[in-house]
Design an enzyme around this catalytic site. Structure first.
Site, PDB file in Angstrom:
ATOM      1  CB  SER A   8      -0.916   0.011   1.221  1.00 39.67           C
ATOM      2  OG  SER A   8      -1.549   1.268   1.336  1.00 39.67           O
ATOM      3  CG  HIS A   9       0.562   4.783  -2.558  1.00 38.96           C
ATOM      4  ND1 HIS A   9       0.164   3.799  -3.428  1.00 38.96           N
ATOM      5  CD2 HIS A   9       1.239   5.692  -3.318  1.00 38.96           C
ATOM      6  CE1 HIS A   9       0.573   4.097  -4.642  1.00 38.96           C
ATOM      7  NE2 HIS A   9       1.222   5.251  -4.605  1.00 38.96           N
TER       8      HIS A   9
END
Lengths: 133, 245
Positions: A8-9
């Site tokens: 995920s970012h």
């Protein structure tokens, strides 16, 4: 055993999603990875590669490693995961799936003793069809 | 350090300097159609890459290119990280025998292939591919068909990239963040294509300097944008057909 990587970012989002999926994962290896490495939002190929290697159980019994399915969130996370998959020695594939639902589905599929990278990816991608309402 | 390794370090330093000088220009282009971070991200990434390249102990061309690619991947962020950096990491392997006209063509082709695979963009999508594709194909043709000296071939490639950048202005973005703008992206020059041109210009400058020739005059009047691989050009329109997939 097929391993799972959650990209995920946000590092915390990756950890949270891995935490949810781990509820269903038995002793499947789930590695969360995310963030720009400096506390910010982003993804870094080297860090994803390390997570893939860890999920593949690199360094442990080689017969234990049946590959890795990688779940990703948005945009450039896909490209960075793609670079990491190409760099890693492990057999890894990216699932085209919503990251949380896909990770949960993949975790369940990975507990099957006959699970393969393909069967786990298929189950992760089946999460695209989950209706919530 | 090998001569080739030193040349790559010099090129990376020149690129870092140029991108820093163009930082505001690139950010301005990106603020029109993107998230206004291209100049800052690229400047930071190339500065770190130049440092990393300088710190290498006795490197060859492949090692420098790989280190620069890895640094760009980690530092540039967004889609530019994997596109500029990731492609460089994989193309670097083509330089394991050093830099010759043949390995330079192989390097350019692998780089383009990786950008295309990863970005899933083709000519006309208003992306860096619009500068890179004609540049790589022109370079290959100039070396393999026209048998030009490498620096002249590189000058032709820069010229092709320049026309490719101009080509991004009147077209509509179909990839990247600019694609969300739809027709409003028309009339804007693509930042990634622009930085690609700057990189090529600096590589040309360093290459010309290295062999001790003036940078050849480019032919900006040429109207065509060669977007076909010379290998496929003779292939009776099958490349055009695949555009409809």
């Amino acid at each position: 055993m097929v391993g799972i990587v959650v990209v995920s970012h946000s590092e915390r989002a990756a950890e949270g999603i891995a935490e949810v999926a781990a509820e269903m994962a038995g002793d499947t290896r789930i590695e969360p990875v995310g963030g720009d490495g400096k506390g910010g939002i982003g993804t870094v190929p080297d860090a994803i590669e390390d997570a893939i290697d860890a999920a593949a159980g690199e360094g442990s019994d080689a017969a234990d490693a049946d590959g890795v399915v990688v779940l990703v969130d948005l945009g450039s996370a896909v490209m960075n995961a793609d670079v990491a998959v190409e760099l890693s020695e492990a057999e890894a594939v990216i699932a085209d799936a919503p990251v949380l639902e896909g990770a949960v589905n993949a975790a369940v599929a990975a507990t099957d003793p006959s699970a393969t990278v393909e069967s786990v990816r298929e189950q992760a991608e089946a999460a695209r069809d989950i209706e919530k309402l | 350090m090998t001569d080739d390794g030193a040349a790559v370090v010099a090129a990376v330093e020149a690129v870092a300097e140029r991108i820093e000088a163009e930082r505001d220009h690139l950010t301005q282009l990106d603020s029109a159609i993107g998230d206004a971070d291209h100049g800052g991200n690229m400047a930071r990434g190339w500065a770190e890459a130049a440092d990393a390249a300088r710190d290498l102990d006795d490197p060859d061309a492949e090692a420098v290119a790989k280190t620069v690619g890895k640094t760009l991947m980690a530092e540039v962020g967004g889609a530019s990280g994997p596109l500029f950096g990731g492609s460089l990491v994989f193309a670097a392997g083509e330089l394991d025998e050093g830099i010759t006209p043949e390995t330079a063509v192989a390097f350019a082709e692998t780089y383009l292939e990786k950008v295309e695979d990863r970005g899933d963009a083709r000519v006309g999508d208003q992306t860096m591919v619009d500068a890179l594709t004609p540049a790589v194909h022109t370079f290959k043709k100039s070396i393999e068909v026209d048998d030009l000296p490498p620096v002249e071939a590189l000058a032709k490639a820069v010229d092709a990239a320049e026309r490719g950048v101009a080509f991004t202005v009147p077209i509509r973005a179909r990839k990247g963040r600019a694609s969300y703008l739809g027709w409003r992206s028309v009339g804007h020059q693509d930042p990634g294509a622009t930085s690609t041109l700057f990189i090529l210009e600096e590589v040309l400058d360093v290459a010309a300097n290295r062999v001790g020739v003036d940078v050849p005059e480019t032919d900006a009047s040429s109207p065509t944008i060669p977007d076909e691989d010379p290998d496929e050009a003779a292939d009776d329109g099958s490349a055009a057909a695949s555009e409809d997939d």
